[in-house]
Design an enzyme around this catalytic site. Structure first.
Site, PDB file in Angstrom:
ATOM      1  N   TRP A 151      -2.842  -2.752  -1.596  1.00  0.00           N
ATOM      2  CA  TRP A 151      -2.525  -4.168  -1.836  1.00  0.00           C
ATOM      3  C   TRP A 151      -3.261  -4.915  -0.730  1.00  0.00           C
ATOM      4  CZ3 TRP A 151       0.008  -8.120   0.906  1.00  0.00           C
ATOM      5  CH2 TRP A 151       0.318  -9.255   0.133  1.00  0.00           C
ATOM      6  N   LYS A 194       5.587  -4.389  -4.830  1.00  0.00           N
ATOM      7  CA  LYS A 194       7.042  -4.259  -4.783  1.00  0.00           C
ATOM      8  C   LYS A 194       7.598  -4.282  -3.366  1.00  0.00           C
ATOM      9  CE  LYS A 194      10.997  -3.151  -6.839  1.00  0.00           C
ATOM     10  NZ  LYS A 194      11.557  -4.308  -7.546  1.00  0.00           N
ATOM     11  N   HIS A 209      16.482 -38.001  -9.156  1.00  0.00           N
ATOM     12  CA  HIS A 209      15.874 -38.415  -7.882  1.00  0.00           C
ATOM     13  C   HIS A 209      14.390 -38.049  -7.823  1.00  0.00           C
ATOM     14  CE1 HIS A 209      19.767 -39.616  -6.429  1.00  0.00           C
ATOM     15  NE2 HIS A 209      20.259 -38.454  -6.812  1.00  0.00           N
ATOM     16  N   GLU A 242      16.518 -18.123  -9.340  1.00  0.00           N
ATOM     17  CA  GLU A 242      16.141 -16.747  -9.676  1.00  0.00           C
ATOM     18  C   GLU A 242      15.481 -16.713 -11.063  1.00  0.00           C
ATOM     19  OE1 GLU A 242      15.637 -14.097  -8.260  1.00  0.00           O
ATOM     20  OE2 GLU A 242      15.747 -12.561  -9.805  1.00  0.00           O
ATOM     21  N   ASN A 293      -1.208   2.333   5.797  1.00  0.00           N
ATOM     22  CA  ASN A 293      -0.339   1.286   5.240  1.00  0.00           C
ATOM     23  C   ASN A 293       0.196   0.480   6.408  1.00  0.00           C
ATOM     24  OD1 ASN A 293       1.576  -0.230   3.790  1.00  0.00           O
ATOM     25  ND2 ASN A 293       3.138   1.348   4.097  1.00  0.00           N
ATOM     26  N   GLY A 294       0.035  -0.836   6.360  1.00  0.00           N
ATOM     27  CA  GLY A 294       0.538  -1.680   7.452  1.00  0.00           C
ATOM     28  C   GLY A 294      -0.528  -2.684   7.850  1.00  0.00           C
ATOM     29  N   CYS A 300       0.849  -1.187   0.000  1.00  0.00           N
ATOM     30  CA  CYS A 300       0.000   0.000   0.000  1.00  0.00           C
ATOM     31  C   CYS A 300       0.884   1.235   0.000  1.00  0.00           C
ATOM     32  CB  CYS A 300      -0.944   0.080   1.189  1.00  0.00           C
ATOM     33  SG  CYS A 300      -2.042  -1.317   1.352  1.00  0.00           S
ATOM     34  N   GLU A 303       6.796 -15.189 -11.867  1.00  0.00           N
ATOM     35  CA  GLU A 303       6.079 -14.011 -11.346  1.00  0.00           C
ATOM     36  C   GLU A 303       5.564 -13.087 -12.444  1.00  0.00           C
ATOM     37  OE1 GLU A 303       8.259 -11.239  -8.828  1.00  0.00           O
ATOM     38  OE2 GLU A 303      10.105 -11.779  -9.828  1.00  0.00           O
ATOM     39  N   ARG A 334       3.568  -0.283  -5.170  1.00  0.00           N
ATOM     40  CA  ARG A 334       3.369  -0.773  -3.805  1.00  0.00           C
ATOM     41  C   ARG A 334       2.063  -1.557  -3.642  1.00  0.00           C
ATOM     42  NH1 ARG A 334       6.711   1.885  -0.134  1.00  0.00           N
ATOM     43  NH2 ARG A 334       5.373   1.189   1.548  1.00  0.00           N
ATOM     44  N   LYS A 378      11.689 -15.394 -11.707  1.00  0.00           N
ATOM     45  CA  LYS A 378      11.367 -14.300 -12.626  1.00  0.00           C
ATOM     46  C   LYS A 378      10.308 -14.746 -13.618  1.00  0.00           C
ATOM     47  CE  LYS A 378      12.768 -11.793 -11.157  1.00  0.00           C
ATOM     48  NZ  LYS A 378      13.473 -11.103 -10.084  1.00  0.00           N
TER      49      LYS A 378
HETATM   50  C1  F6R Z   1      11.091 -10.828  -7.078  1.00  0.00           C
HETATM   51  C2  F6R Z   1      11.147  -9.806  -6.042  1.00  0.00           C
HETATM   52  C3  F6R Z   1      10.910 -10.215  -4.635  1.00  0.00           C
HETATM   53  C4  F6R Z   1      11.802  -9.399  -3.679  1.00  0.00           C
HETATM   54  C5  F6R Z   1      11.419  -9.705  -2.222  1.00  0.00           C
HETATM   55  C6  F6R Z   1      12.332  -8.984  -1.252  1.00  0.00           C
HETATM   56  O1  F6R Z   1      11.381 -10.306  -8.341  1.00  0.00           O
HETATM   57  O2  F6R Z   1      11.354  -8.645  -6.321  1.00  0.00           O
HETATM   58  O3  F6R Z   1      11.100 -11.582  -4.458  1.00  0.00           O
HETATM   59  O4  F6R Z   1      13.143  -9.720  -3.924  1.00  0.00           O
HETATM   60  O5  F6R Z   1      10.098  -9.329  -2.001  1.00  0.00           O
HETATM   61  O6  F6R Z   1      12.251  -7.601  -1.410  1.00  0.00           O
HETATM   62  P1  F6R Z   1      13.408  -6.661  -0.896  1.00  0.00           P
HETATM   63  O7  F6R Z   1      14.625  -6.951  -1.697  1.00  0.00           O
HETATM   64  O8  F6R Z   1      12.901  -5.259  -1.110  1.00  0.00           O
HETATM   65  O9  F6R Z   1      13.624  -6.972   0.554  1.00  0.00           O
END
Ligand code: F6R
Length: 608
Positions: free
Chosen positions: A74, A603, A505, A482, A99-100, A2, A489, A27, A486
């Site tokens: 969010w 994010k 396995h 990773e 927010n929270g 948020c 998501e 956010r 990517k």
């Molecule tokens: C994936 C992604 C998330 C963040 C995770 C941690 O692309 O961006 O998995 O890496 O939410 O976020 P930070 O790095 O801000 O602590």
């Protein structure tokens, strides 16, 4: 999650609040709303979906106001709906954005219902409006009402509130959720992120936990946890509009992928000299502390955790230190044993991830030698609460999927491996070799970006599938993870990663012509074994897409063998990740997903 924004101004604030919401949409983006004080009434508009839908309502209704609050959501409590969207109100008099998470919301809600308050949403936030209304009636002051409400609230919050009785002041409060003031000319603003108001001012005040502030167009008063007047420093930050706009790119993610050579230069510049890393780049006294370190504990989430898993390997091979890596959300629950002289490292793009912050706070009760963060946001909570820090200098990362943040975290973690080795008097020749490779890294990344055409050829073969498997061995296993993260998501294709040796396995059972397999085969002692694992895939009809060292040759039948730019082995995890980012992006583009704001994600994850 948020984003909240508030403004008291001598001009109309509707447009600037909505513009701020657009900037903070990363956010959370399932609904948005605004409350604007209009002297005798408060205009209250909410919309389900992206901020643009709220803006459309604003354009239609054109409300005018010099005092307002706004929110992009969010969802945590209650589905995305107009009733659950913020601002929430109490009896048409108090309006709030939050927010929270309020942890004791069930009991507070029951108490307020007994006091005669009615709830129209399923959120944990609405009760804040009712609490403020209750205490405002008692105290006739929104600041005092906020203090009384704070006594009741357990959890994390950044709150902004307005009251029908006051058309010139608004009140904000912060506890464990980011909140800052922006000092403009003839206006004072508050927001979750400086990006939201960077077009209006470069002067920010980062509020501390427990702070309450009263804001008007002309002035602001800040009070601390004990209700005493607090003097908080003004920080000048120049956030260029270029950094927060897409330019000619189709998405922020695309822009951020192609910014990586420059971003990595900014991480490394000024931190290496001659054939070594410079002293104390993690803060004054850090080199002395590093000399005492005997063990390392990393905590992080998501992509940042993957960076930590790569770094664990570097700490072992370059600094000769044992290192454990934990999901931040799990770390506290395994009752970790802390050895003498352990260093706690957090890794985070935002510096506000609730689980990572909670792990850092938990570590303070344990016997750690020191704490250190690798973080992209110098003003963040993690940066403030850690003993030492290194800022990755990647610039704002707006696409929800992390790209340049990951690459620069890895560069920062390599600097840390070098610094630990230097303080411990270890491996000077190896350090010299790696420093040289770090200098060449931006160029090598630029070369890897040229693999876009190859990824464009592969992308249609992945975009039409429902699953994908990523394989790597050793230090490339976290890079495979990773790559899978990517892809899933942003394209919503189910993707998993395995250390290639584990294939037989169990997961080999999944292989058929509908399971593309993306493998990482750098030149090293592991490449040979990995190639045998890939033969097992080929024999079962799986299609192989292999990112490999130029020396690696194998028949991939209908798949592709992509030769990677040559570079020092220590840089390969960083470089091999680049085509995987491009591949995910191009696959998502073909599938028509919302790349910068994938469904259900946000994010900055400020809830545990
Ligand atoms: C994936 C992604 C998330 C963040 C995770 C941690 O692309 O961006 O998995 O890496 O939410 O976020 P930070 O790095 O801000 O602590």
């Amino acid at each position: 999650m948020c984003g909240i924004i508030a403004a008291a101004s001598s001009r109309n604030v509707g447009k600037l609040l909505v513009r701020g919401l657009h900037k903070m949409e990363y956010r959370g983006y399932d609904s948005a709303g605004i409350a604007l004080h209009q002297d005798n009434s408060i205009a209250h508009l909410r919309a389900v979906g992206k901020v643009q839908l709220l803006e459309d309502k604003m354009i239609a209704e054109k409300p005018k106001s010099k005092l307002g609050i706004a929110h992009t959501r969010w969802a945590t409590h209650g589905e995305p709906s107009e009733l659950n969207a913020h601002p929430h109100k109490s009896k048409d008099s108090v309006y709030i954005v939050h927010n929270g998470i309020i942890e004791n919301y069930v009991e507070l809600r029951e108490e307020l219902i007994k006091d005669g308050y009615e709830f129209s949403s399923q959120t944990d936030s609405e009760l804040i409006a009712h609490l403020l209304d209750l205490y405002y009636k008692e105290t006739k002051s929104m600041v005092n009402a906020m203090y009384k409400a704070k006594e009741k609230l357990d959890g994390a919050y950044a709150i902004a509130a307005i009251n029908i009785d006051d058309n010139s002041n608004l009140v904000v409060a912060r506890n464990k959720s980011p909140l800052l003031l922006g000092i403009g000319s003839d206006e004072i603003l508050a927001a979750s992120d400086p990006i939201a108001i960077a077009e209006l001012t470069n002067d920010f005040i980062f509020l501390e936990d427990g702070d309450v502030a009263e804001i008007s167009a002309e002035t602001y008063k800040i009070f601390d946890n004990t209700k005493s007047k607090a003097n908080r420093e003004i920080t000048h930050i120049d956030i260029s509009t270029q950094a927060t706009s897409k330019g000619d790119y189709r998405h922020f993610m695309e822009k951020e992928i192609y910014e990586q050579p420059e971003a990595v230069s900014k991480t490394v510049d000024g931190r290496i000299g001659g054939e070594d890393v410079l002293d104390n780049i993690f803060g004054l006294g850090s080199s002395d502390i590093f000399a005492k370190v005997e063990r390392v504990q990393i905590v992080a989430c998501g992509t940042s955790l993957h960076a930590g898993r790569v770094a664990a390997n570097w700490f072992s091979s370059i600094a000769e230190l044992p290192c454990q890596v934990d999901y931040a959300s799990e770390y506290r629950y395994r009752n970790p044993h802390v050895d003498q002289n352990s260093l706690l490292i957090t890794i985070s793009q935002s510096g506000e991830t609730a689980d990572t912050l909670a792990a850092l706070n938990y570590s303070k009760e344990r016997d750690y030698l020191s704490s250190l963060t690798i973080c992209n946001v110098p003003t963040s909570s993690l940066a403030r609460e850690s003993d030492f820090s290194l800022f990755t200098n990647a610039g704002p990362e707006i696409g929800v999927a992390s790209t340049k943040a990951f690459t620069t975290q890895l560069a920062g973690l390599m600097l840390l491996a070098l610094s630990l080795a230097k303080s411990r008097g270890l491996n000077p020749k190896l350090r010299g070799r790696i420093v040289k490779a770090l200098r060449l890294l931006p160029e090598t990344i630029a070369e890897a970006l040229l693999l876009k055409d190859k990824m464009l050829e592969i992308a249609p073969n992945i975009a039409n599938k429902n699953n994908a498997l990523f394989l790597g061995r050793g230090i490339f296993y976290p890079i495979a993870k990773e790559g899978a993260l990517k892809l899933k998501e942003i394209s919503y294709i189910h993707a998993e990663a395995y250390p290639a040796g584990e294939l037989k396995h169990g997961p080999l059972a999944l292989i058929d012509e509908n399971m593309p397999v993306i493998a990482l085969a750098p030149e090293s002692e592991i490449a040979e074994k990995l190639i045998s694992n890939l033969e097992e895939v080929k024999a079962r009809g799986g299609t192989l897409y292999v990112m490999a060292d130029p020396s690696v040759n194998m028949d991939v039948k209908s798949g592709s063998l992509v030769h990677m730019p040559k570079c020092d082995f220590f840089m390969t995890p960083i470089v091999y990740n680049i085509p995987l980012q491009i591949l995910s992006y191009e696959v998502a583009l073909l599938r028509g997903t919302d790349i910068d704001q994938p469904r259900n994600l946000a994010k900055s994850v400020t809830v545990e």
